[in-house]
Design a protein around this motif. Structure first.
Motif, short mmCIF file in Angstrom:
data_model
loop_
_atom_site.label_atom_id
_atom_site.label_comp_id
_atom_site.label_asym_id
_atom_site.label_seq_id
_atom_site.Cartn_x
_atom_site.Cartn_y
_atom_site.Cartn_z
N GLN A 397 0.83 -1.21 0.00
CA GLN A 397 0.00 0.00 0.00
C GLN A 397 0.87 1.26 0.00
O GLN A 397 0.52 2.26 -0.64
N LYS A 398 1.98 1.20 0.70
CA LYS A 398 2.87 2.35 0.78
C LYS A 398 3.50 2.71 -0.57
O LYS A 398 3.96 3.83 -0.78
N LYS A 399 3.50 1.75 -1.51
CA LYS A 399 4.14 1.96 -2.81
C LYS A 399 3.21 2.55 -3.85
O LYS A 399 3.64 2.86 -4.97
N ILE A 400 1.93 2.67 -3.52
CA ILE A 400 0.97 3.20 -4.49
C ILE A 400 1.32 4.65 -4.84
O ILE A 400 1.65 5.45 -3.99
N LEU A 401 1.20 4.96 -6.13
CA LEU A 401 1.43 6.34 -6.57
C LEU A 401 0.34 7.23 -5.99
O LEU A 401 -0.85 6.94 -6.09
N ALA A 402 0.77 8.32 -5.38
CA ALA A 402 -0.16 9.26 -4.77
C ALA A 402 0.59 10.55 -4.50
O ALA A 402 1.79 10.67 -4.76
N GLN A 403 -0.15 11.53 -4.00
CA GLN A 403 0.52 12.74 -3.51
C GLN A 403 1.07 12.40 -2.14
O GLN A 403 0.33 12.27 -1.16
N ASP A 404 2.37 12.21 -2.06
CA ASP A 404 3.02 11.79 -0.83
C ASP A 404 3.57 12.99 -0.06
O ASP A 404 4.16 13.90 -0.65
N THR A 405 3.39 12.95 1.24
CA THR A 405 4.02 13.91 2.14
C THR A 405 5.07 13.15 2.94
O THR A 405 4.73 12.24 3.70
N ASP A 406 6.32 13.48 2.74
CA ASP A 406 7.42 12.77 3.40
C ASP A 406 7.50 13.22 4.86
O ASP A 406 7.74 14.39 5.16
N LEU A 427 -4.36 8.96 4.43
CA LEU A 427 -3.71 7.73 4.88
C LEU A 427 -2.28 8.05 5.31
O LEU A 427 -1.54 8.72 4.58
N ILE A 428 -1.90 7.55 6.49
CA ILE A 428 -0.55 7.78 7.01
C ILE A 428 0.07 6.42 7.29
O ILE A 428 -0.58 5.53 7.88
N TYR A 429 1.31 6.24 6.88
CA TYR A 429 1.98 4.96 7.09
C TYR A 429 3.22 5.13 7.95
O TYR A 429 4.01 6.05 7.77
N SER A 430 3.37 4.20 8.90
CA SER A 430 4.58 4.10 9.70
C SER A 430 5.40 2.94 9.14
O SER A 430 5.14 2.45 8.03
N ASP A 431 6.35 2.46 9.92
CA ASP A 431 7.16 1.34 9.46
C ASP A 431 6.36 0.04 9.40
O ASP A 431 6.71 -0.88 8.66
N ASP A 432 5.25 -0.06 10.16
CA ASP A 432 4.57 -1.34 10.23
C ASP A 432 3.04 -1.28 10.22
O ASP A 432 2.39 -2.30 10.37
N THR A 487 5.24 8.37 5.86
CA THR A 487 4.65 9.06 4.72
C THR A 487 3.15 9.21 4.89
O THR A 487 2.51 8.39 5.57
N ALA A 488 2.61 10.26 4.30
CA ALA A 488 1.16 10.47 4.25
C ALA A 488 0.74 10.48 2.79
O ALA A 488 1.44 11.04 1.94
N LYS A 489 -0.40 9.83 2.49
CA LYS A 489 -0.83 9.68 1.11
C LYS A 489 -2.22 10.28 0.89
O LYS A 489 -3.15 9.97 1.62
N THR A 490 -2.31 11.12 -0.12
CA THR A 490 -3.60 11.60 -0.61
C THR A 490 -3.79 11.00 -1.99
O THR A 490 -3.00 11.26 -2.90
N PHE A 491 -4.82 10.18 -2.15
CA PHE A 491 -4.95 9.43 -3.39
C PHE A 491 -5.62 10.26 -4.48
O PHE A 491 -6.53 11.04 -4.24
N GLY A 492 -5.14 10.06 -5.69
CA GLY A 492 -5.67 10.75 -6.84
C GLY A 492 -5.04 10.21 -8.10
O GLY A 492 -4.45 9.12 -8.10
N ILE A 493 -5.12 10.94 -9.17
CA ILE A 493 -4.62 10.51 -10.47
C ILE A 493 -3.22 11.07 -10.67
O ILE A 493 -3.04 12.29 -10.75
N VAL A 494 -2.25 10.22 -10.74
CA VAL A 494 -0.86 10.64 -10.90
C VAL A 494 -0.58 10.80 -12.39
O VAL A 494 -0.78 9.88 -13.18
N LYS A 495 -0.12 11.98 -12.78
CA LYS A 495 0.12 12.28 -14.19
C LYS A 495 1.55 12.74 -14.41
O LYS A 495 2.13 13.39 -13.56
N GLU A 496 2.07 12.41 -15.60
CA GLU A 496 3.33 13.00 -16.03
C GLU A 496 3.02 14.41 -16.55
O GLU A 496 2.21 14.59 -17.46
N LYS A 497 3.67 15.43 -15.97
CA LYS A 497 3.33 16.81 -16.32
C LYS A 497 4.29 17.40 -17.36
O LYS A 497 3.88 18.01 -18.32
N SER A 498 5.60 17.24 -17.12
CA SER A 498 6.57 17.84 -18.02
C SER A 498 7.91 17.19 -17.79
O SER A 498 8.09 16.40 -16.87
N ALA A 499 8.89 17.55 -18.59
CA ALA A 499 10.21 16.96 -18.46
C ALA A 499 10.85 17.34 -17.15
O ALA A 499 11.57 16.56 -16.54
#
Length: 533
Positions: A397-406, A427-432, A487-499
């Motif tokens: 779950q922690k590997k899902i593409l999202a807006q992550d807050t480190d 969603l907030i994830y700790s080590d376990d 990490t904290a995750k806000t789920f949405g649509i992850v897009k490539e924006k620019s180079a």
């Protein structure tokens, strides 16, 4: 592994009873024996009350908290309105139905998540692929014990290896399609018997992988040696299920079933329907959160089912087997007052928090033993009611593409400040483990999480349940839960924006923090869904 300690005993002042006893004894020594009996009765009653209070959750009770709750948590916090009142726009739709489809596709396209698109699943597997899947879970090397504490012999594991049926794997292996006839366990090997590393730890069956709910679609990859088990691919896992719990379907009908738009989804932790004197199969049916069953949308169902009118009920298609062994749907009546939704729930802050709170107060069940929930399953069920299919493991779950807050590199104070800027439902994830953020109260962030044990004021307490917690309690290793957040995750649509910008996330959330990425607003449209109960 050692068994968890039982709940503690509530400390009570018995000085009054002792003083009364001394006075009585001084007046009449002949009553000593009778008085001791009275004192014993009083003490036993007090201790019993303490045990009953302690078993409500934790082994300590702090001043200013409700009995049994974690420190700084009150009973009122378990009411969703306590938190929604703090939100600016609790009913705003964060992701539309089409955007959720895109999120699911992104999750399934990342092999590391373990989630697959069942409809796009290959029609056959090579011998190399299938054997890799079958061997993904190695035979345990440590001693294992059955439910009676008897050690399994080597012959038991030899039989397991034979049962997997590796010798009959062909160069090309066609898959089959099925749905579940009942709620059933997903096992790491084709065996129903439980196996424990510690006979005194019945919550840790090492053969348990997960669950399959009634109506869930699966792809059948392999049959065991005697034909009693199927090795299947669910949306999120692979494992073994009993063959009698599945019913085959032709692929076209199976795909239509998956893609059907008229359905009811269970939004309660579980519902159990009433006794049906005309059908054992439809009597006392239990449906768990996330169960999705198609609605009858035509006139093929009579206004009376098993001598009961359909008024006030949803009529859903319940999968059964006809006398020839083929799939037959039977009408199952679900009262409209039950906690269910027609279609998935709209993805809003209010609904996220409300659904998370519904799952509190329930025992942690590792890998869904008894259809319960651990940390990962808690998140899976929470998001299933919105039509989002989450991985079966917290690490995935922690590997899902999202807006992550480190959060990993922040100090305690910086973490706490950052959490205060995040939207409820994040969603907030700790080590376990995973946490669902509820909001801030008295400058403290609060979340829902599966908590096994914790320390507060140097006292150990057992929760072993999904509960509301502040983050200033301490883990067994002495670390604050707050300081384990990564990490904290806000789920949405992850897009490539620019180079120059590798990834950005599109959501309708308005979360901004010093540690977060830039958020681009997306227009949200209301998805069809109404909740009952």
């Amino acid at each position: 592994m050692k068994p968890r300690k039982n709940c503690g005993i509530l400390k009570t002042d018995l000085s009054c009873e002792k003083e009364e006893g001394r006075q009585l004894l001084s007046e009449n020594r002949g009553c000593m024996t009778d008085m001791r009996r009275k004192l014993s009765f009083v003490l036993a009653a007090v201790l019993l009350l303490g045990l009953l209070a302690g078993c409500s959750g934790t082994s300590t009770t702090k001043a200013g908290t409700a009995s049994g709750q974690l420190p700084a948590v009150t009973d009122a916090m378990y009411d969703a309105s306590y938190w929604t009142a703090k939100m600016k726009s609790p009913g705003d739709v964060l992701l539309s139905a089409s955007e959720i489809d895109t999120v699911n596709a992104q999750i399934a396209n990342d092999e590391a998540t373990g989630v697959v698109d069942l409809v796009a699943y290959p029609s056959s597997l090579t011998a190399v692929q299938l054997k890799r899947y079958l061997n993904a879970v190695p035979i345990p090397s440590s001693d294992l014990y059955d439910a009676d504490g008897v050690k399994y012999e080597e012959s038991f594991f030899d039989d397991l290896i034979l049962s997997i049926n590796l010798e009959n794997v062909a160069e090309t292996n066609k898959v089959s399609y099925a749905i579940a006839l009942t709620n059933t366990a997903l096992r790491s090997f084709p065996v129903l018997a439980a196996a424990y590393e510690d006979a005194g730890e019945p919550e840790m069956d090492v053969f348990q992988l997960g669950q399959v709910l009634v109506g869930d679609p699966v792809v059948i990859l392999q049959t065991n040696l005697d034909g009693t088990w199927f090795f299947v691919q669910t949306r999120t896992q692979r494992g073994w299920v009993r063959a009698t719990d599945m019913i085959f379907m032709e692929k076209g009908s199976w795909v239509s079933y998956i893609e059907s738009t008229g359905f009811v989804v269970v939004t309660a932790p579980s519902i159990t329907l009433e006794f049906n004197p005309y059908s054992d199969t439809l009597s006392n049916v239990t449906l768990y959160m996330g169960t999705r069953l198609p609605l009858y949308t035509d006139d093929t169902v009579s206004s009376t089912v098993d001598n009961r009118g359909t008024a006030g009920c949803y009529v859903v298609k319940y999968p059964t087997v006809d006398r020839f062994g083929y799939l037959e749907y039977q009408p199952l009546l679900i009262p409209m007052t039950e906690d269910v939704s027609v279609g998935y729930l709209p993805y809003t802050q209010e609904n996220i928090v409300t659904q998370a709170l519904k799952l509190t107060g329930r025992r942690i069940a590792v890998n869904r033993i008894g259809h319960g929930r651990d940390s990962a399953a808690f998140v899976q069920d929470l998001y299933a009611v919105f039509g989002i299919f989450m991985p079966a493991a917290t690490a995935a779950q922690k590997k899902i593409l999202a807006q992550d807050t480190d959060l990993a590199k922040l100090t305690s104070a910086e973490r706490e400040k950052t959490l205060g800027t995040l939207a409820a439902g994040t969603l907030i994830y700790s080590d376990d483990r995973a946490f669902v953020l509820l909001g801030v109260d008295n400058k403290k962030p609060y979340a829902v999480a599966a908590i096994d044990e914790y320390y507060y004021d140097n006292l150990r307490s057992v929760a072993n349940a999904t509960v509301i917690t502040s983050l200033d309690i301490v883990k067994k290793d002495g670390t604050l839960f707050l300081d384990t957040l990564e990490t904290a995750k806000t789920f949405g649509i992850v897009k490539e924006k620019s180079a120059e910008t590798t990834k950005a996330t599109t959501t309708s959330g308005k979360t901004t923090t010093a540690a977060s990425t830039t958020t681009t607003s997306a227009a949200g449209t209301t998805s069809s869904g109404t909740t009952k109960g």
